[in-house]
Design a protein around this motif. Structure first.
Motif, short mmCIF file in Angstrom:
data_model
loop_
_atom_site.label_atom_id
_atom_site.label_comp_id
_atom_site.label_asym_id
_atom_site.label_seq_id
_atom_site.Cartn_x
_atom_site.Cartn_y
_atom_site.Cartn_z
N LYS A 300 4.56 -3.26 3.25
CA LYS A 300 3.63 -3.86 2.29
C LYS A 300 2.19 -3.69 2.76
O LYS A 300 1.86 -4.01 3.90
N HIS A 301 1.40 -3.16 1.89
CA HIS A 301 -0.03 -3.00 2.16
C HIS A 301 -0.80 -3.94 1.25
O HIS A 301 -0.39 -4.20 0.12
N MET A 302 -1.91 -4.40 1.78
CA MET A 302 -2.83 -5.12 0.89
C MET A 302 -4.23 -4.61 1.19
O MET A 302 -4.59 -4.42 2.35
N ALA A 315 -4.82 -4.64 5.22
CA ALA A 315 -3.87 -5.36 6.07
C ALA A 315 -3.37 -4.46 7.20
O ALA A 315 -3.08 -4.93 8.30
N SER A 345 -0.32 -2.90 -13.01
CA SER A 345 0.62 -2.51 -11.97
C SER A 345 1.12 -1.10 -12.20
O SER A 345 1.07 -0.58 -13.32
N ALA A 365 -2.09 -4.69 -3.94
CA ALA A 365 -0.93 -4.76 -3.07
C ALA A 365 -0.04 -3.57 -3.36
O ALA A 365 0.15 -3.20 -4.51
N SER A 367 3.69 -2.57 -2.42
CA SER A 367 4.81 -3.24 -1.78
C SER A 367 6.12 -2.52 -2.02
O SER A 367 6.42 -2.11 -3.14
N LEU A 376 3.48 -10.89 -6.14
CA LEU A 376 2.41 -10.13 -5.50
C LEU A 376 1.05 -10.54 -6.04
O LEU A 376 0.07 -10.61 -5.30
N LYS A 377 1.01 -10.82 -7.32
CA LYS A 377 -0.26 -11.25 -7.91
C LYS A 377 -0.72 -12.55 -7.28
O LYS A 377 -1.89 -12.72 -6.95
N GLN A 379 0.05 -13.65 -4.41
CA GLN A 379 -0.36 -13.39 -3.03
C GLN A 379 -1.77 -12.81 -2.97
O GLN A 379 -2.57 -13.18 -2.10
N LEU A 380 -2.07 -11.92 -3.90
CA LEU A 380 -3.41 -11.35 -3.91
C LEU A 380 -4.45 -12.41 -4.25
O LEU A 380 -5.55 -12.44 -3.70
N LYS A 422 -1.34 -12.70 5.06
CA LYS A 422 -0.48 -11.66 4.51
C LYS A 422 0.90 -11.69 5.19
O LYS A 422 1.93 -11.58 4.52
#
Lengths: 716, 209
Positions: A300-302, A315, A345, A365, A367, A376-377, A379-380, A422
């Motif tokens: 997972k990248h952010m 991240a 997305s 994100a 993922s 994910l939203k 989380q962002l 994260k």
């Protein structure tokens, strides 16, 4: 993800490309497709990438200069690639259709973005173009459908239209080509030295979810579908004048623009300049991003970037080295945005790419964890909240003043906070449940802790007081009138926990609680009363005067009192157990409530939330969930169930559909049962062979056991 | 009066910014001095404090967030004791507007720069002028050039520092948190100056070389 024929054909090239791994720009494709990106060109890789970036960058700003159609044509043909494929690739929100069509038909349209924004007249010509994309839309619908989280079953592997995306991206690139905001000279230079620009185009299906301003739009729960087919009057409207301006765009020049456009022009120039700079940075630093291979393998990248394309946070990896990558994100998002639409997305293979725009920031994100889009939203949004907790929304003013502002300077030293947040998403459902995790503690001790804390809060005239142990809450003192928002608590707790300097000595820090008041900050006093246990006193006040002088003394008194009442010892003992860190153990629960050691109970894990308290409890992760893969799969599994149950209520306009109250699902990995009522919510994971009746019975028993123990389990 | 001790009551009363506490707290209440450390991020403010208070040096020390608070007592040669309340502020830009909270009421300020960075020296000058404008008039400022262990990378000469310090009526010292050179001297020099212990300027200079 099904591989298209062209994908397969391109695979060897793509592999070779992936192994070369030293470009800023190709990353996107490789990331999305795990290296299975399509490479059309054979030219030198790095220059190609740079050129690509420049083109992508140029689409970020609105086009302000016209350009010879002659010079554009070849580029368009190149990017267009296989015409059939191109047509198939059109899969966008309603407002995107026109541009895709324009480019698949190879017309230069340097001015159309701008004019689209200005005019409001319908266009029949555009309609026509749109129809040519009809089959594509159908495909897209399919693809978007697969995006909805499949209940309980493994990650919803997309069945999107293969081969669709490359051409969509080709279209994007082509578009960028035709929007000649990048200085012409550099572009020509680059073009002469590079191969075909489609090197990074990812073969994948794309779903745009649009939030059209139009009142006619009927949002449905799976909104990915809705907007594609909903005609949007204004975009059609724009197109009429478009039909004209497109043809003539090439001959349009700066001085023809009306005065009121000049502000836009300026903004566009700035954006373009920022992007060029970012691209140049990327070009100069891409060689430093040695760990590309490892970087790609991250689940997972952010990313956070400013809406002018300046990197703010990544991240994984180095923000500077990723400047080119961020420029691409910026180009994609601002391109869609320039049409009054929003990129939501993209599903690409196992990866879900989610875009969120917040204030002056774009948050993205990427993922492969199998979490649904809603998770994910959220989380962002929390990541943005954490940035606000450090900077307050005063940062937005800085960006309003100077769109090219570099926020990295302001955030200096706090990347550990963002990374820690994260990481917490992988193991902590607090964000999803919007609740906090209390440390189980005997009620007499809890009472002592609370009394001490309340005295301290009163002593320093604070608004809130917290006693934290690691990521759990021992006691919370808050005014009845303004309880702390659970997400503020989560952000505050993460901020305190992940800032190492607080462990060195008692500290004061400004901190913003974005869900309470994003514009201002509170003064926080942080004192680790017991280092090993992570027992930490946090006091929050809005009045700094007295606060700074009295806190140390009050904290000293609190520390002594907690030690004398045995609270410190009890917390230290609970936290001392490395495997469980203060959590419940399923093995210690009574057998009737689903407790027992591994193999004697089907209950593997659970979340139990009491909405009225804003708290939840969960046991420590133990065998057989303690393998890495099982751990990684657990939270996404919960997230999918949660999203499935709450989807309707989160759908905004589609509300009215009651959320599911009971959810049962079974796959080869686990059985999941969730039950939601106003009093409590239970999400339980059983082994894969548990039948429905057993699951329901155990769930009931577990619920009544927790109820009977609630004075010890929850913070009053 | 609360801070008077049997030994040298006259000099003690000279200490400015002393926070007087309840006299019954101890047999000989120790005067407290609020000292704030200011300077660009990464110049080693926290390292100086941790070296001084705990005798530790961590080459990978953590970025300070907000302001860290520590206290430590200094025993002066004349037998008196001063308790420093040290406010170690974060150097980041975002905290600049909060600095007044920390230096308000401070009787001493250590403005720290990194001798290997001209930029941090400029930043130090900025802090000095801010203190002169906003802090209490009699605040004792000491200019600290840190990281003398990196002398081969030096960008700011001791003369530059000394010259600027003299011009602005500040104390000056060069230190190394890594080797502990001159670290406790920062606090002792300040304590002496505050307590009216007449330290001739020459002595301060000699401490730097």
């Amino acid at each position: 993800m099904q591989a298209s024929g062209s994908d397969k054909a391109a695979a060897p090239q793509a592999n070779r490309r992936a192994s070369s791994a030293k470009r800023g720009a190709g990353d996107f494709a490789a990331l999305l497709e795990g290296g299975r990106a399509q490479q059309a060109g054979t030219g030198p890789l790095k220059p190609a990438v740079i050129a690509e970036l420049r083109r992508a960058a140029s689409s970020g700003g609105r086009s302000t200069h016209s350009q010879d159609s002659d010079s554009d044509q070849p580029a368009l043909q190149r990017t267009g690639g296989d015409p059939a494929q191109s047509a198939a690739g059109v899969s966008a929100g309603q407002t995107s259709d026109p541009y895709v069509d324009l480019f698949t038909s190879g017309e230069p349209a340097s001015e159309f973005t701008r004019s689209m924004e200005q005019s409001g007249q319908p266009d029949s010509g555009q309609e026509e173009l749109k129809q040519s994309a009809a089959p594509v839309q159908a495909q897209h619908t399919e693809a978007a459908g697969s995006e909805t989280p499949s209940d309980g079953a493994g990650t919803g592997a997309p069945h999107g239209s293969p081969g669709a995306a490359p051409s969509r991206f080709a279209s994007l690139a082509g578009l960028a080509d035709a929007l000649p905001a990048v200085d012409k000279l550099a572009k020509e230079q680059l073009e002469s030295s590079v191969g075909p620009p489609s090197a990074y185009l990812p073969p994948s299906d794309v779903s745009d979810r649009a939030e059209a301003p139009s009142p006619e739009e009927i949002p449905v729960s799976s909104s990915a579908l809705s907007t594609d087919e909903t005609p949007e009057p204004s975009s059609k409207a724009e197109s009429l004048s478009e039909g004209v301006s497109v043809g003539e765009a090439a001959s349009m020049s700066d001085f023809e623009m009306v005065e009121k456009e000049q502000a836009q022009v300026e903004r566009s120039r700035q954006t373009t300049a920022a992007l060029s700079q970012a691209v140049n940075e990327a070009a100069s630093t891409s060689g430093q991003n040695e760990s590309d291979e490892a970087w790609r393998r991250e689940r997972k990248h952010m990313f956070v970037l400013s809406n002018a394309g300046k990197p703010v946070f990544a991240a994984h990896g180095d923000e500077n080295a990723l400047a080119g990558f961020m420029a691409i994100i910026q180009a994609m998002m601002s391109f869609v945005q320039d049409k009054g639409d929003q990129l939501q997305s993209i599903r690409a293979g196992l990866h879900l790419v989610v875009f969120v725009e917040k204030g002056p920031f774009y948050l993205v994100a990427v993922s492969a964890t199998g979490e649904p889009e809603a998770a994910l939203k959220l989380q962002l949004e929390l990541l943005y909240g954490q940035i606000l907790s450090i900077l307050t929304n005063g940062v937005e003013k800085r960006f309003a003043h100077n769109p090219r502002y570099d926020a990295r300077g302001l955030l200096g030293g706090t990347y550990t906070v963002l990374r820690s947040l994260k990481d917490s998403f992988e193991t902590d459902p607090a964000a999803m449940l919007s609740a906090y995790l209390p440390l189980p503690l005997a009620s007499t001790l809890r009472h002592a802790a609370l009394t001490t804390l309340q005295a301290a809060v009163k002593g320093v005239n604070a608004t809130w007081g917290l006693l934290l142990a690691g990521d759990m809450v021992v006691a919370l003192a808050q005014p009845r009138a303004s309880p702390m928002h659970p997400l503020d608590l989560l952000l505050l707790s993460n901020f305190v926990r992940s800032t190492d300097s607080f462990r060195q000595s008692e500290s004061f820090s400004p901190v913003c609680l974005p869900y309470f008041q994003p514009a201002g900050h509170m003064h926080a006093y942080i004192n680790y009363l017991h280092q090993e246990a992570g027992l930490c006193l946090v006091l929050l006040s809005s009045q700094p005067e007295q606060f700074y002088t009295v806190c140390p003394e009050i904290a000293q008194a609190a520390q002594e009192q907690l030690a004398s009442t045995g609270v410190t010892e009890a917390v230290a003992a609970a936290m001392h157990d490395d495997a469980h860190r203060g959590r419940l153990h399923i093995a210690d629960l009574p057998k009737a409530a689903g407790g027992g050691s591994v193999g004697t109970t089907p209950l593997l894990h659970f979340l139990y939330k009491v909405p009225s308290r804003g708290q939840f409890i969960m046991p420590a992760i133990c065998a057989p969930l303690d393998t890495q893969s099982a751990r990684q799969a657990l939270m996404p599994a919960y997230a999918r169930v949660h999203a499935a149950m709450f989807r309707a209520s989160e759908g905004g306009a589609s509300a009215g559909l009651a959320p599911q109250r009971v959810h049962y699902s079974q796959d080869s990995e686990r059985t999941m049962l969730a039950y939601v009522s106003p009093e409590y919510e239970v999400y339980a994971v059983y082994d894969a062979l548990t039948d429905k009746q057993t699951a329901v019975q155990l769930c009931h028993k577990l619920g009544s056991y927790i109820k009977s123990q609630q004075t010890d389990l929850f913070v009053p | 009066m609360g801070c008077a001790s049997s030994k040298a009551p006259t000099t003690r009363s000279d200490i400015r910014g002393v926070v007087r506490r309840e006299p019954e707290a101890g047999p000989a209440p120790v005067p407290r001095v609020k000292l704030v450390l200011l300077g660009d991020s990464g110049v080693g403010k926290s390292c100086l404090v941790l070296r001084y208070v705990r005798g530790q040096f961590d080459p990978n020390s953590k970025v300070t967030v907000g302001a860290a608070f520590m206290s430590h007592s200094v025993h002066l040669p004349d037998g008196t004791t001063v308790k420093f309340e040290i406010w170690d502020t974060a150097g980041q830009e975002r905290y600049a507007s909060l600095a007044p909270l920390y230096y308000r009421g401070a009787s001493a300020a250590a403005v720290v720069y990194d001798i290997t960075s001209k930029e941090s020296f400029q930043k130090a000058k900025h802090w000095v002028s801010e203190l002169q404008k906003n802090a209490s008039g009699d605040i004792v400022i000491i200019l600290v050039g840190n990281k003398t262990d990196l002398v081969e990378l030096r960008e700011v000469t001791p003369e530059d520092g000394q010259e600027y310090a003299s011009r602005n009526d500040m104390l000056f010292i060069e230190t190394s948190a890594k080797t502990a050179a001159n670290v406790s001297e920062i606090f002792e020099t300040v304590a002496k100056k505050l307590s009216g212990y007449q330290a001739p300027p020459a002595e301060v200079v000699s401490a730097t070389n």
